[in-house]
Write an enzyme that holds these catalytic residues in place. Structure first.
Site, PDB file in Angstrom:
ATOM      1  N   GLY A  55       2.051 -15.850 -11.618  1.00 25.37           N
ATOM      2  CA  GLY A  55       1.730 -14.539 -12.213  1.00 25.37           C
ATOM      3  C   GLY A  55       2.849 -13.506 -11.556  1.00 25.37           C
ATOM      4  O   GLY A  55       3.264 -13.730 -10.430  1.00 25.37           O
ATOM      5  N   PRO A  89       4.342 -10.428  -9.609  1.00 26.72           N
ATOM      6  CA  PRO A  89       4.081  -9.904  -8.156  1.00 26.72           C
ATOM      7  C   PRO A  89       2.897  -8.564  -8.222  1.00 26.72           C
ATOM      8  O   PRO A  89       2.736  -7.893  -9.214  1.00 26.72           O
ATOM      9  CB  PRO A  89       5.186  -9.081  -7.718  1.00 26.72           C
ATOM     10  CG  PRO A  89       6.187  -9.339  -8.856  1.00 26.72           C
ATOM     11  CD  PRO A  89       5.536  -9.905 -10.069  1.00 26.72           C
ATOM     12  N   GLY A 147      -2.325 -10.037  -7.000  1.00 28.76           N
ATOM     13  CA  GLY A 147      -3.530 -10.805  -5.888  1.00 28.76           C
ATOM     14  C   GLY A 147      -3.541 -11.894  -5.916  1.00 28.76           C
ATOM     15  O   GLY A 147      -4.626 -12.803  -5.595  1.00 28.76           O
ATOM     16  N   LYS A 148      -2.228 -12.743  -5.871  1.00 30.48           N
ATOM     17  CA  LYS A 148      -2.360 -14.228  -5.659  1.00 30.48           C
ATOM     18  C   LYS A 148      -2.633 -14.580  -4.036  1.00 30.48           C
ATOM     19  O   LYS A 148      -3.720 -15.382  -3.802  1.00 30.48           O
ATOM     20  CB  LYS A 148      -1.126 -14.824  -6.031  1.00 30.48           C
ATOM     21  CG  LYS A 148      -0.643 -14.599  -7.474  1.00 30.48           C
ATOM     22  CD  LYS A 148       0.733 -15.093  -7.866  1.00 30.48           C
ATOM     23  CE  LYS A 148       1.934 -14.257  -7.221  1.00 30.48           C
ATOM     24  NZ  LYS A 148       2.096 -12.902  -7.846  1.00 30.48           N
ATOM     25  N   THR A 149      -2.049 -13.700  -3.506  1.00 27.66           N
ATOM     26  CA  THR A 149      -2.142 -14.134  -1.798  1.00 27.66           C
ATOM     27  C   THR A 149      -3.631 -13.651  -1.637  1.00 27.66           C
ATOM     28  O   THR A 149      -4.115 -14.393  -0.864  1.00 27.66           O
ATOM     29  CB  THR A 149      -1.323 -12.939  -1.042  1.00 27.66           C
ATOM     30  OG1 THR A 149       0.101 -13.195  -1.686  1.00 27.66           O
ATOM     31  CG2 THR A 149      -1.044 -13.288   0.161  1.00 27.66           C
ATOM     32  N   HIS A 177       1.885  -4.172 -33.569  1.00 27.60           N
ATOM     33  CA  HIS A 177       2.660  -5.671 -33.400  1.00 27.60           C
ATOM     34  C   HIS A 177       1.655  -6.790 -33.504  1.00 27.60           C
ATOM     35  O   HIS A 177       1.784  -7.683 -34.050  1.00 27.60           O
ATOM     36  CB  HIS A 177       3.675  -5.655 -32.601  1.00 27.60           C
ATOM     37  CG  HIS A 177       4.472  -6.892 -32.537  1.00 27.60           C
ATOM     38  ND1 HIS A 177       5.847  -6.678 -32.913  1.00 27.60           N
ATOM     39  CD2 HIS A 177       4.299  -8.139 -32.165  1.00 27.60           C
ATOM     40  CE1 HIS A 177       6.281  -7.933 -32.758  1.00 27.60           C
ATOM     41  NE2 HIS A 177       5.593  -8.932 -32.091  1.00 27.60           N
ATOM     42  N   GLU A 178       0.907  -6.825 -32.531  1.00 28.60           N
ATOM     43  CA  GLU A 178      -0.001  -7.975 -32.124  1.00 28.60           C
ATOM     44  C   GLU A 178      -0.959  -8.061 -33.251  1.00 28.60           C
ATOM     45  O   GLU A 178      -1.588  -8.909 -33.530  1.00 28.60           O
ATOM     46  CB  GLU A 178      -0.751  -7.649 -30.828  1.00 28.60           C
ATOM     47  CG  GLU A 178       0.320  -7.887 -29.515  1.00 28.60           C
ATOM     48  CD  GLU A 178       1.228  -9.210 -29.572  1.00 28.60           C
ATOM     49  OE1 GLU A 178       0.926 -10.259 -30.149  1.00 28.60           O
ATOM     50  OE2 GLU A 178       2.444  -9.092 -29.063  1.00 28.60           O
TER      51      GLU A 178
HETATM   52  P1  ADP Z   1       0.659 -11.153  -4.951  1.00 25.22           P
HETATM   53  O1  ADP Z   1       0.638 -12.053  -3.789  1.00 25.22           O
HETATM   54  O2  ADP Z   1       0.103 -11.503  -6.413  1.00 25.22           O
HETATM   55  O3  ADP Z   1       2.086 -10.394  -4.970  1.00 25.22           O
HETATM   56  P2  ADP Z   1      -1.277  -9.418  -3.174  1.00 25.22           P
HETATM   57  O4  ADP Z   1      -2.387 -10.553  -3.331  1.00 25.22           O
HETATM   58  O5  ADP Z   1      -0.252  -9.644  -2.115  1.00 25.22           O
HETATM   59  O6  ADP Z   1      -0.179  -9.855  -4.736  1.00 25.22           O
HETATM   60  O7  ADP Z   1      -1.628  -8.173  -3.541  1.00 25.22           O
HETATM   61  C1  ADP Z   1      -1.391  -7.080  -3.030  1.00 25.22           C
HETATM   62  C2  ADP Z   1      -2.612  -6.112  -2.534  1.00 25.22           C
HETATM   63  O8  ADP Z   1      -2.963  -5.522  -3.884  1.00 25.22           O
HETATM   64  C3  ADP Z   1      -3.695  -6.703  -1.989  1.00 25.22           C
HETATM   65  O9  ADP Z   1      -3.676  -6.818  -0.654  1.00 25.22           O
HETATM   66  C4  ADP Z   1      -4.787  -5.951  -2.498  1.00 25.22           C
HETATM   67  O10 ADP Z   1      -4.891  -4.683  -1.684  1.00 25.22           O
HETATM   68  C5  ADP Z   1      -4.412  -5.505  -3.864  1.00 25.22           C
HETATM   69  N1  ADP Z   1      -4.589  -6.380  -4.949  1.00 25.22           N
HETATM   70  C6  ADP Z   1      -3.782  -7.134  -5.780  1.00 25.22           C
HETATM   71  N2  ADP Z   1      -4.375  -7.639  -6.883  1.00 25.22           N
HETATM   72  C7  ADP Z   1      -5.811  -7.381  -6.510  1.00 25.22           C
HETATM   73  C8  ADP Z   1      -6.817  -7.579  -7.261  1.00 25.22           C
HETATM   74  N3  ADP Z   1      -6.971  -8.423  -8.173  1.00 25.22           N
HETATM   75  N4  ADP Z   1      -8.183  -7.032  -6.872  1.00 25.22           N
HETATM   76  C9  ADP Z   1      -8.161  -6.386  -5.765  1.00 25.22           C
HETATM   77  N5  ADP Z   1      -6.938  -6.108  -5.160  1.00 25.22           N
HETATM   78  C10 ADP Z   1      -5.924  -6.354  -5.471  1.00 25.22           C
HETATM   79 ZN    ZN Z   2       5.349 -10.783 -31.600  1.00 25.01          ZN
HETATM   80 MG    MG Z   3       1.938 -12.318  -2.362  1.00 22.63          MG
END
Ligand code: ADP
Ligand code: ZN
Ligand code: MG
Length: 609
Positions: free
Chosen positions: A200, A202, A205-207, A422-423
């Site tokens: 997804g 950046p 919240g993947k990490t 559009h959608e």
């Molecule tokens: P990614 O790894 O997708 O680039 P991160 O997980 O590093 O994103 O997110 C960075 C910061 O943003 C997290 O430490 C958190 O504080 C905040 N954050 C991102 N997504 C979320 C979420 N879905 N819910 C709560 N906090 C979030």
């Molecule tokens: Zn379209």
């Molecule tokens: Mg990350």
């Protein structure tokens, strides 16, 4: 070690090394400049009185004699048994020293060892010190630098800390229950995915999600970034991967998290100029580890990337990263929840309405929202406020939008409106025309390069498509552009992808499916198979220029007809189009059930009118 100590140590190393080098050099010079002369010559020089100094050893005589220019020359010679020697020397007034009986074998060994030590010293200085630059540990650079996070009772990250990605959380729930009790699952012979790929944009919240999985299951969390594996030395990355897996297995059940997987996992052999050896070896090692370990061991590999498209297909095969979980940008409710999470640690004015903020931040991802709350808190502190009020929060939106750390793009109100219509256009046509896949969900949250999307899911596998179905699908594709034109009397670049798809589809209709009246039941398809080495160029398209013109004409005609049909449908149902778009602007995501409600309301109105 602080920097001062480190540079002091480095200085000592250099001094010792240079001193040794200097000593060795001097020694070499001395040996070189000693002239070896025969004993008879020595005797001659002695009697002629030119020798000034002699050191006697049973096996060697060293000394100096004066040469023509008055210069002293060092010499050595090997003594013969000569009883008169000392007498002659005293008469020649030579300074006589008694040398030690020469080196035993022990001395020889010591001297040789000295050379070995000197060599290692120099090697240490020149090679290892270089590698150490940057304060990295010498000789452990094959070790993984993964950070190990123990489950910490106090500030453990769990799913509660992640909002706005409920689908991802749901999917990860299974992994959590597995990590909690691996035996329970493997007992029944079920196969737990070894690798989970989170992808997804950046900052979504993947990490955070990966950490939450470890937190929920209370297992250790090993995290490493893909870029850490790519080093200057070939093989280091691979050995780090091996080490990482070994550490995790020892701590099992555990989670290994590899961030930025695309740094190592890019498709091999892609691009001109060959692969990157180091990266390739690292990738291979990851594949080996993935194949080699058994989920029975209780280790789960979670990886994150925002470029799933560039990953090596080998990584995505079953038994490897076979579970792919999208983590998309949050919708309105998601944004509100994320704001709630991040405003917990901040003193927020009770009058603040987070929903209003969420509404004002379409396109913001979690990281942006966290940043927003933080900016507002800083702003309020600078203004000596008691708590963070709406004013600061709204100002913070602008700051985050302008700021360098912004992770997502912000969509203006105007653009949002265009995207919504559009959608809605796509959705409305899809619902009105038969033979199209049912609309599952329509969204104006950006995903990848698209600013919004209409998700249609087929209800069954279909292997035959009728001409009418194809035409209807073309209408759906054109619905977006058409709605824009109808509502705003202006068209945008937003339809580029739709037009590409539609054109390609019509071209196939005409040239492959034989579905054009004008050209008839005929295919103009090129041979199957891969294009390689210019085979296509050499052969040409296989039909004449006039046929090519006719094909283009047919494509244009069919598309135009579809467009007119779409336009008619949208004009007739403009009220419904408006209501879908309004709902979209309000909620950003509209699901199938809600669409059905909107449609039945519209038909009721029509019936009563
Ligand atoms: P990614 O790894 O997708 O680039 P991160 O997980 O590093 O994103 O997110 C960075 C910061 O943003 C997290 O430490 C958190 O504080 C905040 N954050 C991102 N997504 C979320 C979420 N879905 N819910 C709560 N906090 C979030
Ligand atoms: Zn379209
Ligand atoms: Mg990350």
């Amino acid at each position: 070690m602080n920097p001062l100590q480190r540079s002091a140590k480095q200085l000592v190393f250099w001094l010792v090394g240079l001193t040794l080098l200097f000593a060795a050099f001097q020694n070499m010079k001395a040996v070189q400049h000693e002239e070896e002369i025969p004993y008879s010559t020595f005797k001659e020089k002695l009697t002629s009185g030119t020798v000034t100094e002699v050191t006697m050893r049973p096996d060697l005589i060293r000394g100096r004699y004066g040469a023509e220019g008055g210069k002293l020359v060092a010499f050595r010679t090997f003594p013969l048994p000569d009883p008169d020697l000392v007498k002659e020397m005293s008469s020649a007034k030579v300074a006589l020293y008694q040398g030690e009986p020469d080196k035993s074998w022990i001395t020889a060994v010591v001297i040789n060892l000295g050379w070995v030590v000197l060599f290692f010293g120099l090697w240490w200085i020149f090679v290892i010190r270089q590698v150490q630059v940057g304060g990295k540990q010498a000789l452990s650079f094959g070790k993984s630098r993964a950070k190990r996070n123990e489950p910490d009772k106090k500030k453990k990250i769990t799913f509660v800390d992640v909002a706005g990605c409920d689908e991802a959380k749901e999917e990860l729930q299974e992994i959590v229950s597995f990590l909690k009790d691996p035996a329970k699952f493997t007992k029944l012979g079920g196969r737990i995915p070894k690798g989970v790929l989170l992808f997804g944009p950046p900052g979504t919240g993947k990490t955070l999600l990966a950490k939450a999985v470890a937190g929920e299951a209370s297992v250790p969390f090993f995290s490493a970034s893909g870029s850490e594996f790519v080093e200057m030395f070939v093989g280091v990355g691979a050995s780090r991967v091996r080490d990482l897996f070994e550490q995790a297995k020892k701590a099992a059940p555990a989670v290994i998290f590899v961030d930025e997987l695309d740094a190592v996992g890019r498709a091999r052999f892609a691009g001109i100029g060959g692969g990157h050896d180091e990266r390739e070896q690292t990738l291979n090692q990851i594949l080996i580890e993935l194949d080699g370990f058994d989920t029975k061991e209780g280790v789960i590999l979670i990886a994150a990337t925002n470029r799933p498209d560039v990953l090596d297909p080998a990584l995505l095969r079953p038994g490897r990263f076979d579970r792919h979980i999208p983590v998309s940008a949050p919708d309105l409710r998601g944004r509100e929840q994320i704001l709630q999470i991040h405003s917990k640690g901040v003193k927020i004015d009770p009058a603040v309405d987070l929903m209003v903020l969420a509404r004002r931040t379409p396109g913001f991802v979690g990281a942006d929202l966290a940043n927003l709350v933080n900016e507002a808190a800083l702003l309020s502190a600078r203004r000596d406020k008691e708590s963070v009020a709406m004013l600061e929060l709204e100002e913070a939106i602008d700051r985050v939008m302008a700021g360098p750390s912004r992770k997502s793009r912000m969509i203006s109100e105007k653009e949002k409106k265009i995207v919504a219509y559009h959608e809605s256009g796509h959705t409305l046509i899809a619902k009105l025309l038969p033979g199209t896949d049912p609309v599952h969900k329509v969204s104006i949250i950006p995903r990848g390069p698209a600013l919004g999307y209409t998700l249609q899911l087929p209800t069954e596998d279909r292997y035959l498509t009728s001409r009418t179905d194809i035409l209807n699908r073309l209408c759906v594709l054109l619905g977006g552009r058409c709605a824009e034109e109808l509502i705003f009397s202006e068209i945008t670049t937003g339809a580029t992808d739709d037009l590409n798809k539609a054109t390609a589809y019509v071209r196939r209709m005409v040239t492959e499916f034989g579905m054009s009246e004008k050209l008839g039941h005929i295919t103009f398809r090129k041979d199957e198979g891969e294009v390689f080495l210019g085979r296509d160029i050499a052969r040409g398209p296989g039909y004449s220029d006039s046929t090519a013109q006719e094909i283009d004409g047919e494509i244009k005609r069919i598309l135009e007809e579809c467009y007119q049909k779409t336009r008619g449908l949208l004009t007739k149902n403009k009220a419904l189009l408006e209501s879908i778009a309004t709902r979209l602007l309000e909620k950003e995501v509209v699901e199938a059930e809600e669409l059905d409600v909107l449609f039945s309301q519209a038909t009721l109105q029509k019936a009563s009118a």
